[in-house]
Write a protein that holds these residues in place. Structure first.
Motif, PDB file in Angstrom:
ATOM      1  N   LEU A  92      17.629 -61.765 -22.350  1.00  0.00           N
ATOM      2  CA  LEU A  92      18.961 -61.483 -21.812  1.00  0.00           C
ATOM      3  C   LEU A  92      19.010 -61.757 -20.312  1.00  0.00           C
ATOM      4  CD1 LEU A  92      21.829 -60.390 -22.369  1.00  0.00           C
ATOM      5  CD2 LEU A  92      20.957 -58.110 -21.807  1.00  0.00           C
ATOM      6  N   LYS A  93      17.954 -61.406 -19.613  1.00  0.00           N
ATOM      7  CA  LYS A  93      17.897 -61.655 -18.168  1.00  0.00           C
ATOM      8  C   LYS A  93      17.892 -63.155 -17.858  1.00  0.00           C
ATOM      9  CE  LYS A  93      15.412 -57.430 -16.819  1.00  0.00           C
ATOM     10  NZ  LYS A  93      14.144 -56.917 -16.225  1.00  0.00           N
ATOM     11  N   ALA A  94      17.425 -63.952 -18.805  1.00  0.00           N
ATOM     12  CA  ALA A  94      17.384 -65.409 -18.609  1.00  0.00           C
ATOM     13  C   ALA A  94      18.697 -66.084 -18.977  1.00  0.00           C
ATOM     14  CB  ALA A  94      16.250 -65.998 -19.437  1.00  0.00           C
ATOM     15  N   TRP A 140      21.166 -58.766 -12.078  1.00  0.00           N
ATOM     16  CA  TRP A 140      22.270 -59.575 -11.540  1.00  0.00           C
ATOM     17  C   TRP A 140      22.494 -59.271 -10.063  1.00  0.00           C
ATOM     18  CZ3 TRP A 140      27.031 -58.037  -9.491  1.00  0.00           C
ATOM     19  CH2 TRP A 140      27.902 -59.079  -9.214  1.00  0.00           C
ATOM     20  N   ILE A 141      22.429 -58.012  -9.695  1.00  0.00           N
ATOM     21  CA  ILE A 141      22.658 -57.614  -8.296  1.00  0.00           C
ATOM     22  C   ILE A 141      21.650 -58.280  -7.372  1.00  0.00           C
ATOM     23  CG2 ILE A 141      22.495 -55.637  -6.708  1.00  0.00           C
ATOM     24  CD1 ILE A 141      23.774 -53.940  -8.931  1.00  0.00           C
ATOM     25  N   LEU A 197      20.418 -70.080 -24.660  1.00  0.00           N
ATOM     26  CA  LEU A 197      20.830 -69.320 -23.472  1.00  0.00           C
ATOM     27  C   LEU A 197      21.478 -70.176 -22.395  1.00  0.00           C
ATOM     28  CD1 LEU A 197      17.755 -66.931 -23.062  1.00  0.00           C
ATOM     29  CD2 LEU A 197      19.944 -66.461 -24.180  1.00  0.00           C
ATOM     30  N   HIS A 198      21.388 -71.498 -22.509  1.00  0.00           N
ATOM     31  CA  HIS A 198      21.906 -72.371 -21.456  1.00  0.00           C
ATOM     32  C   HIS A 198      23.363 -72.771 -21.657  1.00  0.00           C
ATOM     33  CE1 HIS A 198      20.815 -75.117 -24.698  1.00  0.00           C
ATOM     34  NE2 HIS A 198      21.652 -75.993 -24.162  1.00  0.00           N
ATOM     35  N   LYS A 233      17.450 -58.363 -32.663  1.00  0.00           N
ATOM     36  CA  LYS A 233      16.503 -57.785 -31.701  1.00  0.00           C
ATOM     37  C   LYS A 233      16.185 -58.762 -30.574  1.00  0.00           C
ATOM     38  CE  LYS A 233      14.353 -54.877 -35.222  1.00  0.00           C
ATOM     39  NZ  LYS A 233      13.089 -54.496 -35.904  1.00  0.00           N
ATOM     40  N   MET A 234      17.183 -59.090 -29.792  1.00  0.00           N
ATOM     41  CA  MET A 234      16.978 -59.983 -28.652  1.00  0.00           C
ATOM     42  C   MET A 234      16.210 -59.243 -27.557  1.00  0.00           C
ATOM     43  SD  MET A 234      19.862 -61.839 -26.296  1.00  0.00           S
ATOM     44  CE  MET A 234      19.461 -63.205 -25.211  1.00  0.00           C
ATOM     45  N   PRO A 235      15.104 -59.798 -27.061  1.00  0.00           N
ATOM     46  CA  PRO A 235      14.350 -59.141 -25.986  1.00  0.00           C
ATOM     47  C   PRO A 235      15.174 -59.051 -24.708  1.00  0.00           C
ATOM     48  CG  PRO A 235      13.024 -60.840 -27.062  1.00  0.00           C
ATOM     49  CD  PRO A 235      14.432 -61.016 -27.538  1.00  0.00           C
TER      50      PRO A 235
END
Length: 387
Positions: free
Chosen positions: A144-146, A171-172, A126-127, A138-140
């Motif tokens: 995704l938020k990370a 994101w907001i 994710l980085h 099946k990505m949690p």
């Protein structure tokens, strides 16, 4: 000695018989795959000696990974900038992914065109500044938020419009600050905007806020996206985003500052702020280079400045002085350069000298015990930032 000469002659003969073709954009060298195992390390090692800075992209078929393990152990592969993992029938496991990341250590991006194992740990990828996963699985949603990428292209996912709405709210609220483009496939029809943008203040695409065509560059090719049918909204800091549906994809596009505006903002920043901004992402560092920001005089001294003549060649109005002092003082902050943290004891302003009363000097006092390993990191990073 004779063995070394024979090796050199063997490599030279190999290079002479390469079948190469050249087009307008790239040099293509086609080689015999039977010679890959014993030649690729020699070629890359020699290029590393020739060129001041060498980075490369590597593509690996999972079916050949076992044969590649002995080769990838060589340290030259740690200069990898971008890695692509392919496999038609193979599945990328956590163990193989960790092995490839450890041996190549890609600095910019990774693309995965194979399937992922059912227990795949998404956090390890994710980085990356550039991230492309064709079969996301099946990505949690929490993973995704990370997401810490600038460009993310994700396919064959299981996210619903409600999930995406939750991500947009995330994101907001000020998260995922590096993100510039986020693409999801699987939308043959336009999404239900009422669900996707639920409780998000938005408007139709506004040509006064954003140009119609958004240009995106994942690696080398530039893609143009039509924003005419998009929806505009902003995060809590006022940054503009446009979400647009086209073909089978849903694109989330963020607006960047124009280069001239960006240059003026950076020129008004303090040196510690510039250091911090330059390490937000590789793209930000490249953007600062494109802005061609001229360096202010920066003096780094190991000892008291009042005993040393400081040189201001350009007679600018602002000078930075970084002092490494022996007398302990309370730590008021840290100057971070990559993974190195240098304690800052105090930050003050005073006039540069009696002969230049109009020149303000920013003095940053640091711990002299950190001079030996800190000063090279500071100077090297400043050299990357300024034109």
């Amino acid at each position: 000695m004779m063995r070394a000469v024979q090796k050199e002659r063997s490599l030279l003969n190999f290079l002479k018989h390469l079948n190469h073709s050249k087009d307008a954009t790239q040099q293509i060298i086609q080689c015999n795959s039977n010679q890959f195992g014993y030649c690729v390390v020699h070629i890359l090692t020699h290029m590393n000696k020739i060129f001041y800075r060498m980075e490369y992209a590597i593509g690996i078929e999972l079916s050949t990974l076992n044969a590649m393990r002995g080769i990838l152990c060589h340290s030259v592969f740690r200069k990898c900038d971008y890695m692509q993992i392919r496999g038609r029938k193979e599945t990328l496991s956590n163990e193989d992914c960790e092995y490839l990341l450890e041996k190549t250590q890609p600095t910019t991006g990774i693309s995965i065109f194979s399937k992922l194992s059912s227990d795949f740990d998404y956090k390890k990828i994710l980085h990356f500044s550039r991230l492309r996963v064709v079969n996301l699985g099946k990505m949690p949603l929490e993973d995704l938020k990370a997401l810490d990428s600038e460009f993310a292209i994700l396919g064959n996912h299981q996210f619903t419009e409600t999930d995406i709405n939750e991500f947009l709210h995330h994101w907001i609220e000020g998260n995922n600050r590096k993100l510039r483009r986020f693409q999801l496939d699987g939308f043959k029809e336009a999404p239900d905007w009422d669900i996707l943008l639920k409780e998000i203040v938005h408007t139709d695409w506004n040509p006064r806020e954003r140009e119609r065509y958004y240009k995106s560059k994942y690696t080398y090719e530039v893609e143009t996206i039509d924003c005419e049918n998009g929806r505009d909204f902003r995060n809590k800091d006022g940054q503009l985003a446009t979400v647009v549906h086209h073909s089978e994809f849903l694109d989330f596009l963020l607006l960047s500052f124009p280069l001239l505006v960006f240059s003026e903002i950076v020129r008004s920043m303090e040196i510690m702020e510039i250091l911090e901004l330059s390490q937000v992402s590789r793209r930000m560092l490249n953007f600062m280079n494109l802005a061609r920001i001229s360096v202010e005089p920066i003096h780094i001294l190991n000892g008291r400045a009042d005993k040393i003549m400081v040189f201001n060649k350009s007679n600018t109005k602002r000078v930075f002085l970084i002092e490494f002092l022996k007398t302990p003082q309370p730590v008021v902050g840290q100057m971070k350069v990559n993974n190195v943290c240098i304690d800052v004891w105090s930050v003050s302003n005073h006039f540069f000298s009696k002969n230049s009363k109009d020149t303000a000097e920013k003095v940053i006092n640091c711990n002299s015990n950190q001079f030996g390993y800190g000063v090279v990191h500071i100077l090297t990073h400043l050299d990357k930032i300024f034109y």
